[in-house]
Motif scaffolding. Structure first.
Motif, PDB file in Angstrom:
ATOM      1  N   ARG A  23      -6.185  13.709 -16.551  1.00  0.00           N
ATOM      2  CA  ARG A  23      -4.799  13.237 -16.702  1.00  0.00           C
ATOM      3  C   ARG A  23      -4.165  13.844 -17.947  1.00  0.00           C
ATOM      4  N   HIS A  69      -0.754  13.314 -20.530  1.00  0.00           N
ATOM      5  CA  HIS A  69       0.373  12.494 -20.961  1.00  0.00           C
ATOM      6  C   HIS A  69       1.421  13.413 -21.576  1.00  0.00           C
ATOM      7  N   GLU A 123      -3.667  13.944 -12.718  1.00  0.00           N
ATOM      8  CA  GLU A 123      -2.666  12.899 -12.853  1.00  0.00           C
ATOM      9  C   GLU A 123      -1.739  13.229 -14.009  1.00  0.00           C
ATOM     10  N   SER A 139       1.322  11.510 -16.580  1.00  0.00           N
ATOM     11  CA  SER A 139       2.090  10.385 -17.089  1.00  0.00           C
ATOM     12  C   SER A 139       3.223  10.943 -17.941  1.00  0.00           C
ATOM     13  N   TYR A 168       6.835  10.207 -20.200  1.00  0.00           N
ATOM     14  CA  TYR A 168       7.424   9.149 -21.018  1.00  0.00           C
ATOM     15  C   TYR A 168       8.929   9.364 -21.171  1.00  0.00           C
ATOM     16  N   ASP A 226       2.620  10.681 -11.625  1.00  0.00           N
ATOM     17  CA  ASP A 226       1.881   9.497 -11.184  1.00  0.00           C
ATOM     18  C   ASP A 226       2.359   8.256 -11.924  1.00  0.00           C
ATOM     19  N   PHE A 227       2.756   8.435 -13.185  1.00  0.00           N
ATOM     20  CA  PHE A 227       3.179   7.313 -14.015  1.00  0.00           C
ATOM     21  C   PHE A 227       4.451   7.679 -14.779  1.00  0.00           C
ATOM     22  N   ARG A 238       6.479   5.980 -17.998  1.00  0.00           N
ATOM     23  CA  ARG A 238       6.332   4.939 -19.011  1.00  0.00           C
ATOM     24  C   ARG A 238       7.509   4.973 -19.982  1.00  0.00           C
ATOM     25  N   SER A 282       6.084   7.160  -8.117  1.00  0.00           N
ATOM     26  CA  SER A 282       5.371   6.882  -9.367  1.00  0.00           C
ATOM     27  C   SER A 282       5.130   5.390  -9.567  1.00  0.00           C
TER      28      SER A 282
END
Length: 211
Positions: free
Chosen positions: A61, A63, A99, A101, A103, A131-132, A134, A178
């Protein structure tokens, strides 16, 4: 057990990073996940083949601190990336099977750029489908130009309800699959869910906060 680095390790030469990943997997065979931070302007320095090597070596993953997809705002904060690099970098990660993520920073553009900040960020997220997603609400940090502008009265922090309206604009324009998280101490409300399934419920939750 999970390992996460604390910087833009993706800048390492691919061969060296592969060696680190392979060693970590040998040393800790019970590892569930290895993650790395990677700003988009550094992600795009990798080729698709290099990203695939990293994924095969055990990098699960990444970020990515997108912060915004609005180019004038990215330039204002000297982020180093653009809408285009956010999209290209994000797609490199996703296409390699890792993955991702990403922000988003509510309130970063202040009142002046709030709407464009939310809408352009949604465009980036829709193009990448991380996938994410945030949220990390903007807080002035000592030593940064925006903090100086805030102290000098040239930047006005948005009120909590106005930040929530900005988040509503973002969510309203998202067309991703997501998982959306507002799970940090500096956010004003916990608006979370799986898109697109929970989108209408999330919008209702924001409307409830706005009352």
């Amino acid at each position: 057990m999970c390992i996460r680095d604390s910087g833009n390790t993706i800048l390492m030469k691919t061969g060296q990073l592969v060696q680190v990943l392979e060693h970590a997997r040998r040393r800790f065979p019970w590892l569930e996940r290895v993650t790395s931070y990677g700003a988009s302007q550094y992600l795009v320095l990798k080729t698709p083949e290099e990203m695939q090597r990293l994924a095969e070596a055990g990098l699960n993953r990444i970020h990515c601190g997108m912060e915004s997809g609005h180019d004038p705002l990215l330039q204002r904060i000297s982020k180093g990336g653009t809408m285009d690099t956010h999209i290209r970098g994000g797609r490199l990660v996703k296409d390699a099977g890792m993955e991702l993520s990403m922000y988003y920073m509510p309130g970063l553009g202040g009142y002046e750029m709030s709407d464009a900040h939310a809408r352009d960020s949604a465009k980036v997220l829709n193009a990448v489908d991380p996938d994410f997603i945030r949220l990390r609400t903007f807080v002035p940090i000592d030593g940064t130009p925006l903090c100086d502008e805030f102290r000098e009265g040239r930047f006005t922090l948005m009120e909590p309800h106005d930040v929530m309206r900005e988040i509503r604009t973002l969510v309203e324009h998202l067309e991703t699959t997501s998982r959306f998280y507002s799970d940090h101490w500096n956010n004003f409300a916990n608006i979370s869910g799986k898109l697109p399934l929970d989108k209408e419920r999330m919008l209702r939750d924001i409307d409830e906060v706005l009352t």
